[in-house]
Design an enzyme around this catalytic site. Structure first.
Site, PDB file in Angstrom:
ATOM      1  CG  ASP A  62      -0.007  -0.462   2.567  1.00 18.21           C
ATOM      2  OD1 ASP A  62       0.929  -0.115   2.278  1.00 18.21           O
ATOM      3  OD2 ASP A  62      -1.045  -1.150   3.215  1.00 18.21           O
ATOM      4  CG  ASP A  64       0.852   4.767   4.403  1.00 19.70           C
ATOM      5  OD1 ASP A  64      -0.658   3.831   3.488  1.00 19.70           O
ATOM      6  OD2 ASP A  64       0.929   4.016   5.427  1.00 19.70           O
ATOM      7  CG  ASP A 141       8.325   1.466  13.466  1.00 22.05           C
ATOM      8  OD1 ASP A 141       8.504   1.999  12.048  1.00 22.05           O
ATOM      9  OD2 ASP A 141       6.844   0.639  13.193  1.00 22.05           O
TER      10      ASP A 141
HETATM   11  P1  ATP Z   1       4.426  -3.322   5.749  1.00 21.20           P
HETATM   12  O1  ATP Z   1       4.763  -3.294   4.243  1.00 21.20           O
HETATM   13  O2  ATP Z   1       3.623  -4.436   6.820  1.00 21.20           O
HETATM   14  O3  ATP Z   1       2.527  -2.336   5.451  1.00 21.20           O
HETATM   15  P2  ATP Z   1       4.892  -1.584   7.479  1.00 21.20           P
HETATM   16  O4  ATP Z   1       5.555  -0.463   7.351  1.00 21.20           O
HETATM   17  O5  ATP Z   1       4.334   0.215   5.591  1.00 21.20           O
HETATM   18  O6  ATP Z   1       4.695  -2.143   6.844  1.00 21.20           O
HETATM   19  P3  ATP Z   1       2.027   0.426   8.568  1.00 21.20           P
HETATM   20  O7  ATP Z   1       1.195  -0.839   9.305  1.00 21.20           O
HETATM   21  O8  ATP Z   1       1.527  -0.010   6.920  1.00 21.20           O
HETATM   22  O9  ATP Z   1       4.010  -1.064   7.850  1.00 21.20           O
HETATM   23  O10 ATP Z   1       2.637   1.834   8.964  1.00 21.20           O
HETATM   24  C1  ATP Z   1       2.890   2.146   8.183  1.00 21.20           C
HETATM   25  C2  ATP Z   1       3.994   3.069   8.919  1.00 21.20           C
HETATM   26  O11 ATP Z   1       4.014   3.665   9.706  1.00 21.20           O
HETATM   27  C3  ATP Z   1       5.469   2.985   9.199  1.00 21.20           C
HETATM   28  O12 ATP Z   1       5.989   2.521   8.171  1.00 21.20           O
HETATM   29  C4  ATP Z   1       6.250   3.672  10.043  1.00 21.20           C
HETATM   30  O13 ATP Z   1       6.551   4.124   9.450  1.00 21.20           O
HETATM   31  C5  ATP Z   1       4.622   4.382  10.745  1.00 21.20           C
HETATM   32  N1  ATP Z   1       4.333   3.118  12.350  1.00 21.20           N
HETATM   33  C6  ATP Z   1       3.733   1.919  11.749  1.00 21.20           C
HETATM   34  N2  ATP Z   1       3.320   1.317  13.022  1.00 21.20           N
HETATM   35  C7  ATP Z   1       4.218   2.237  13.627  1.00 21.20           C
HETATM   36  C8  ATP Z   1       4.018   2.151  15.282  1.00 21.20           C
HETATM   37  N3  ATP Z   1       4.123   1.575  16.582  1.00 21.20           N
HETATM   38  N4  ATP Z   1       5.316   3.122  16.019  1.00 21.20           N
HETATM   39  C9  ATP Z   1       5.574   4.135  15.177  1.00 21.20           C
HETATM   40  N5  ATP Z   1       5.529   4.443  13.537  1.00 21.20           N
HETATM   41  C10 ATP Z   1       4.841   3.411  13.272  1.00 21.20           C
HETATM   42 MG    MG Z   2       2.244  -0.491   5.028  1.00 23.34          MG
END
Ligand code: ATP
Ligand code: MG
Length: 449
Positions: A62, A64, A141
């Site tokens: 996805d 963002d 994070d």
């Molecule tokens: P994935 O590929 O699994 O979606 P992702 O890194 O995009 O991994 P998401 O859960 O979609 O994970 O979160 C999007 C973004 O939001 C992350 O890349 C991070 O920057 C931020 N984020 C998500 N969860 C947290 C958290 N618990 N604490 C701080 N930042 C977070």
């Molecule tokens: Mg994501």
């Protein structure tokens, strides 16, 4: 919103010709959102996992977007936009089945001045403080997740050293690891999950607190842990996730009964089966075949079920009753930590309870079992059990044939000598009961397989 004049870390801008992100790899919907924001005078960046994945040459699942426009301002720009979220207010711009999440730059204000609330463990309860792009980067994070792709000049902006860390495939928490885990214990699972998914190593300082702080996971919201489990185990890297949880001492916090059962199972058969099942799950995801949470949890909790069943049987509980009670007990204990919804826990239990019916070959029972809606899942499960121990070969051969031609299977079975599990009568002893009865001569405490 203006940018802070004193960035907390040195900002680095990687120009277009120094990185691999190309607009043709970005979803057209995300590009539309980025351009619209930009043309309306707002800052507009692709952010988070998408930037990280694009740098790695992967396809993001996805996209963002981060901006300095408030959610209300975003809503004003897009007809197809709705505002969501309580803890964080977010804008979702909807294009058919694709949703582009647009978040306003947020701060991790820990001076207590903003609209932010933490509990006595330091956990963030509410967090609606808007901030600058630097603030937004440092409250994320991992450094790899805090990179911003600018639609204004196609550069990547890095406030935390994430660009280098992605290049070195290392997962590093931003800030003091212990503080960051205390703020949000789910970050511990995210560390293991992202390392498994991306084939990153976890930086030593980020990994060190994991076994110590693991118990904090029990206080995390059970519904969120369920979602996190699906991401850990149903995204194509289940085996690596499991090994990571084990290696970093998180398994006993997430799946306590399973961790106990695995530790008690000296032959290692239960762990072998679990890993085999997770590999099979990964293969299904890779082949774009459906995977179900019910089957996954049947697998993850099978060691706990076997152990509980054996304990109940040792106490003299009737086998049929013992199976039912073991299934209920394991489910009840697990949902304290991970909120497995009933629409998954019920079929999970059925998969377990059907296992003891495979050795039964009376015609009526065979026909009835074949007609069970959960037959196929239970049979797949039986095949997994076979991978860890060779006890079930005759059952598998019989039921494979029975699915093709029940009459033929029964005729063939009638010619064979009666197998161990084929007792007549009403005994539905349960696999653990049967297994231990069968192996009594060798090892009285044998469980499950
Ligand atoms: P994935 O590929 O699994 O979606 P992702 O890194 O995009 O991994 P998401 O859960 O979609 O994970 O979160 C999007 C973004 O939001 C992350 O890349 C991070 O920057 C931020 N984020 C998500 N969860 C947290 C958290 N618990 N604490 C701080 N930042 C977070
Ligand atoms: Mg994501």
């Amino acid at each position: 919103m203006t940018e802070s004049t004193t960035p907390p870390t040195e900002t680095r801008t990687i120009p277009r010709d120094r990185h691999a992100i190309s607009r043709k790899d970005i979803s057209p919907s995300a590009l539309r959102v980025l351009y619209r924001l930009h043309e309306s005078g707002y800052a507009a960046y692709l952010v988070g996992g998408a930037v990280r994945d694009l740098l790695l040459g992967e396809h993001p699942k996805d996209f963002d977007v981060a901006t300095d426009a408030t959610p209300e301002q975003v809503k004003h720009l897009f007809r197809n936009c709705r505002l969501i979220g309580r803890r964080f207010r977010l804008a979702h711009v909807v294009y058919g089945r694709e949703i582009i999440e647009v978040a306003t730059f947020r701060a991790n204000s820990d001076d207590g001045s903003g609209d932010r609330e933490t509990d006595e463990d330091g956990r963030v309860l509410r967090d609606n403080v808007y901030g600058t792009i630097e603030d937004d980067a440092v409250r994320r994070d991992f450094t790899a997740n805090a990179l911003y792709y600018s639609i204004a000049d196609f550069s990547v902006r890095d406030d935390v050293g994430g660009f280098e860390d992605v290049g070195n495939r290392v997962l590093k928490l931003i800030g003091d690891p212990e503080t960051r885990y205390r703020e949000d214990p789910v970050r511990m699972l995210r560390a293991v999950r992202l390392a498994a998914k991306l084939k990153f190593t976890i930086d030593p300082a980020t990994a060190a607190p994991l076994p110590v702080l693991a118990p904090l996971l029990r206080e995390a919201a059970a519904a969120r842990l369920f979602e996190e489990c699906l991401k850990l185990f149903l995204s194509g890297h289940a085996e690596a996730s499991f090994l990571g949880l084990e290696a970093h001492g998180l398994l006993s916090a997430l799946l306590p009964e399973t961790a106990k059962a695995l530790a008690a199972n000296r032959s290692g058969a239960l762990r072998r089966m679990l890993l085999e099942g997770l590999r099979a799950t990964d293969a299904r995801v890779a082949a774009d075949e459906p995977v179900s949470p019910a089957f996954l949890f049947a697998l993850l909790l099978w060691p706990a079920y076997c152990r509980t069943l054996a304990m109940l049987q040792a106490q003299g509980v009737h086998p049929v009753e013992a199976e039912r009670r073991a299934a209920d007990r394991v489910t009840l204990h697990q949902v304290e930590t991970v909120a497995l919804p009933r629409r998954f826990s019920l079929p999970m239990q059925e998969i377990w309870l059907l296992q003891s019916r495979f050795p039964q070959r009376q015609r009526k029972r065979v026909v009835r079992l074949l007609a069970q809606p959960r037959f196929r899942a239970a049979f797949d499960f039986l095949q997994l059990r076979q991978a860890a121990s060779p006890d079930h070969a005759a059952d598998i051969a019989f039921w494979a044939e029975a699915q093709r031609d029940p009459d033929h299977a029964l005729a063939v079975a009638a010619l064979r000598p009666v197998a161990d599990g084929d007792e007549e009568g009403e005994s539905e002893g349960g696999e653990a009961a049967r297994g231990s009865r069968r192996r009594r001569r060798r090892r009285p405490a044998a469980v499950g397989h």
